[in-house]
Design an enzyme around this catalytic site. Structure first.
Site, PDB file in Angstrom:
ATOM      1  N   CYS A 127      39.835  50.769  47.437  1.00 13.32           N
ATOM      2  CA  CYS A 127      40.218  52.057  46.851  1.00 13.32           C
ATOM      3  C   CYS A 127      41.041  52.808  47.882  1.00 13.32           C
ATOM      4  CB  CYS A 127      38.975  52.866  46.471  1.00 13.32           C
ATOM      5  SG  CYS A 127      39.354  54.246  45.358  1.00 13.32           S
ATOM      6  N   CYS A 137      42.205  58.656  44.350  1.00 12.00           N
ATOM      7  CA  CYS A 137      42.084  57.198  44.457  1.00 12.00           C
ATOM      8  C   CYS A 137      43.431  56.489  44.318  1.00 12.00           C
ATOM      9  CB  CYS A 137      41.119  56.669  43.392  1.00 12.00           C
ATOM     10  SG  CYS A 137      39.465  57.379  43.538  1.00 12.00           S
ATOM     11  N   LYS A 202      33.084  52.658  35.315  1.00  5.75           N
ATOM     12  CA  LYS A 202      32.773  53.626  36.360  1.00  5.75           C
ATOM     13  C   LYS A 202      32.927  55.020  35.781  1.00  5.75           C
ATOM     14  CE  LYS A 202      34.190  55.187  40.924  1.00  5.75           C
ATOM     15  NZ  LYS A 202      34.952  54.875  42.126  1.00  5.75           N
ATOM     16  N   ARG A 212      30.808  61.402  48.725  1.00 11.59           N
ATOM     17  CA  ARG A 212      32.100  62.001  49.096  1.00 11.59           C
ATOM     18  C   ARG A 212      31.995  62.769  50.408  1.00 11.59           C
ATOM     19  NH1 ARG A 212      34.037  63.488  42.947  1.00 11.59           N
ATOM     20  NH2 ARG A 212      34.110  61.314  42.266  1.00 11.59           N
ATOM     21  N   ARG A 224      38.356  63.584  39.254  1.00 13.65           N
ATOM     22  CA  ARG A 224      38.694  62.198  38.934  1.00 13.65           C
ATOM     23  C   ARG A 224      38.535  61.892  37.445  1.00 13.65           C
ATOM     24  NH1 ARG A 224      38.824  61.004  44.287  1.00 13.65           N
ATOM     25  NH2 ARG A 224      36.898  60.697  45.469  1.00 13.65           N
ATOM     26  N   GLU A 240      36.550  48.948  28.413  1.00 18.91           N
ATOM     27  CA  GLU A 240      36.981  48.849  29.817  1.00 18.91           C
ATOM     28  C   GLU A 240      36.565  47.510  30.425  1.00 18.91           C
ATOM     29  OE1 GLU A 240      38.650  50.787  31.850  1.00 18.91           O
ATOM     30  OE2 GLU A 240      38.817  52.689  30.785  1.00 18.91           O
ATOM     31  N   LYS A 255      28.451  51.600  36.912  1.00 18.81           N
ATOM     32  CA  LYS A 255      28.171  52.568  37.972  1.00 18.81           C
ATOM     33  C   LYS A 255      28.288  53.983  37.441  1.00 18.81           C
ATOM     34  CE  LYS A 255      30.377  54.266  42.085  1.00 18.81           C
ATOM     35  NZ  LYS A 255      31.606  54.391  42.763  1.00 18.81           N
ATOM     36  N   SER A 281      24.980  57.147  45.533  1.00 18.70           N
ATOM     37  CA  SER A 281      24.454  58.069  46.544  1.00 18.70           C
ATOM     38  C   SER A 281      23.543  59.153  45.965  1.00 18.70           C
ATOM     39  CB  SER A 281      25.632  58.693  47.302  1.00 18.70           C
ATOM     40  OG  SER A 281      26.530  59.318  46.395  1.00 18.70           O
ATOM     41  N   TYR A 320      21.596  51.791  48.499  1.00 15.44           N
ATOM     42  CA  TYR A 320      21.398  52.247  49.878  1.00 15.44           C
ATOM     43  C   TYR A 320      19.973  51.967  50.339  1.00 15.44           C
ATOM     44  CZ  TYR A 320      25.828  54.434  48.891  1.00 15.44           C
ATOM     45  OH  TYR A 320      27.144  54.630  48.537  1.00 15.44           O
TER      46      TYR A 320
HETATM   47  C1  PBG Z   1      35.627  55.080  45.730  1.00 18.62           C
HETATM   48  C2  PBG Z   1      34.153  55.025  45.501  1.00 18.62           C
HETATM   49  C3  PBG Z   1      33.258  56.069  45.224  1.00 18.62           C
HETATM   50  C4  PBG Z   1      31.987  55.506  45.213  1.00 18.62           C
HETATM   51  C5  PBG Z   1      32.148  54.147  45.432  1.00 18.62           C
HETATM   52  N1  PBG Z   1      33.496  53.872  45.594  1.00 18.62           N
HETATM   53  C6  PBG Z   1      33.483  57.519  45.105  1.00 18.62           C
HETATM   54  C7  PBG Z   1      34.147  58.135  43.959  1.00 18.62           C
HETATM   55  O1  PBG Z   1      34.601  57.497  43.018  1.00 18.62           O
HETATM   56  O2  PBG Z   1      34.253  59.354  44.027  1.00 18.62           O
HETATM   57  C8  PBG Z   1      30.701  56.256  45.029  1.00 18.62           C
HETATM   58  C9  PBG Z   1      29.482  55.561  45.501  1.00 18.62           C
HETATM   59  C10 PBG Z   1      28.281  56.419  45.664  1.00 18.62           C
HETATM   60  O3  PBG Z   1      28.193  57.569  45.188  1.00 18.62           O
HETATM   61  O4  PBG Z   1      27.347  55.928  46.305  1.00 18.62           O
HETATM   62  N2  PBG Z   1      36.398  55.459  44.696  1.00 18.62           N
END
Ligand code: PBG
Length: 331
Positions: A127, A137, A202, A212, A224, A240, A255, A281, A320
């Site tokens: 990314c 991105c 996603k 972030r 986004r 998708e 995700k 996260s 994590y």
């Molecule tokens: C990159 C990306 C993101 C995450 C994984 N790859 C951030 C986003 O899309 O803002 C998030 C992973 C997480 O929250 O643990 N684009």
């Protein structure tokens, strides 16, 4: 009246199976095995040593040297797969750190390959948001993310990660056509064995907030939502995912994980490719914060969340908590 007469058949006593822990384990429909877990890792190009992340207590940002130590410990516990995110020392409009031959992720991959060889599976997040000055991105033109210009840079990034030794590249930018251009670019570069794990469904999720902060990738303007999916949509995910499968993805992904178990189940039912789920996260932080307040038992909450993701159909889980899970399994 006896139960048999009332129901017309004898009642099977389920508690015979529930009575003993080993019997419950033998008959459980789901089990977690550490080979299927991926640990995300943040590498900070500028750092001299590992440093805590305010938004994700218990998770660290590694320097190149401390990354190698961390992976060594995790490998000793049985973990194999690591997903790398880089925080470059410089960001610019065109995300040049993402595809630099000596970029932070490329250097990290080199070190891990040298040190661990076949003992590890290296995944690279493909990314641009950690590398762009504006935090989007893709490439921004006239205030908007330009899909097709972004594709060229994503393909370059994937090739440089694979050339450095990544086993799997993982496009997460949600640009249309990204899997196709990356597959073609890898093949043209002679990197036919590199797999693509695509962030296929996603969602535009608030649960990425802590990431972030960790990756320093908050968009400087806008959001986004123009390229990530609307949380209200379920069928759109199948559209998708279908495109990614047709474009040549080897592994599909949904995700975040827990808020989208319905989507995970749909994808499991409709597609035969290996399926990953990313416990992101914010999902990590919810368990961490609630357990640090003393209101949830951390290990029980983690296991239950991972069982639910596995039960819904994930083959691969990115979490994590992967390293804690490995420690618990070794106890
Ligand atoms: C990159 C990306 C993101 C995450 C994984 N790859 C951030 C986003 O899309 O803002 C998030 C992973 C997480 O929250 O643990 N684009």
């Amino acid at each position: 009246m006896s139960l048999t007469l009332e129901l017309g058949f004898p009642v099977v006593r389920a508690r015979r199976v529930r009575s003993k822990r080993s019997l419950r384990d033998l008959t459980a429909e789901t089990s977690l095995s550490i080979e299927r877990f991926v640990l995300p890792l943040f590498v900070n190009e500028q750092a001299e040593r590992s440093e805590p992340i305010d938004s994700m207590p218990g998770v660290l940002r590694y320097s190149l040297n401390s990354l190698v130590d961390k992976v060594g410990d995790a490998v000793d516990k049985g973990l194999r797969a690591f997903l790398l995110f880089g925080i470059p020392s410089k960001k610019d409009e065109l995300a040049s750190g993402a595809y630099a031959e000596k970029g932070v992720v490329q250097k990290s991959i080199n070190r891990l390959v040298e040190t661990f060889g076949d003992k590890v599976i290296i995944l690279a997040d493909t990314c641009l948001c950690e590398y762009t000055s504006h935090g989007h991105c893709g490439v921004v033109k006239e205030g908007k993310v330009d899909n097709d210009e972004s594709l060229k840079l994503l393909a370059k990034t994937a090739v440089s990660q694979a050339a450095a030794g990544a086993d799997i590249v993982s496009p997460s930018a949600m640009m249309d056509g990204q899997v196709k251009v990356i597959r073609e670019a890898l093949d043209d570069a002679g990197l036919k064995d590199t797999l693509i794990m695509s962030y296929s469904a996603k969602y535009a999720s608030c649960f990425y907030g802590p990431f972030r902060v960790a990756a320093d990738s908050k968009p400087q303007f806008g959001d986004r939502k123009t390229y990530q999916m609307d949380p209200r949509n379920r069928r759109e995910a199948l559209r998708e995912v279908k495109l990614d499968a047709q474009e040549g993805a080897d592994i599909l992904m949904v995700k975040p994980a827990m808020p989208y178990l319905d989507v995970l189940l749909d994808v499991r039912n409709e597609f035969c490719l290996p399926l990953a789920a990313y416990q992101v996260s914010g999902e990590y932080l919810m368990i961490k914060a609630a357990s640090s307040l003393g209101y949830l038992d951390e290990k029980s909450a983690v296991l239950e969340s991972l069982y639910s993701i596995s039960r819904a159909g994930a083959d691969i889980i990115i979490s994590y908590y992967s390293d804690r899970l490995a420690s618990w399994m070794n106890e």
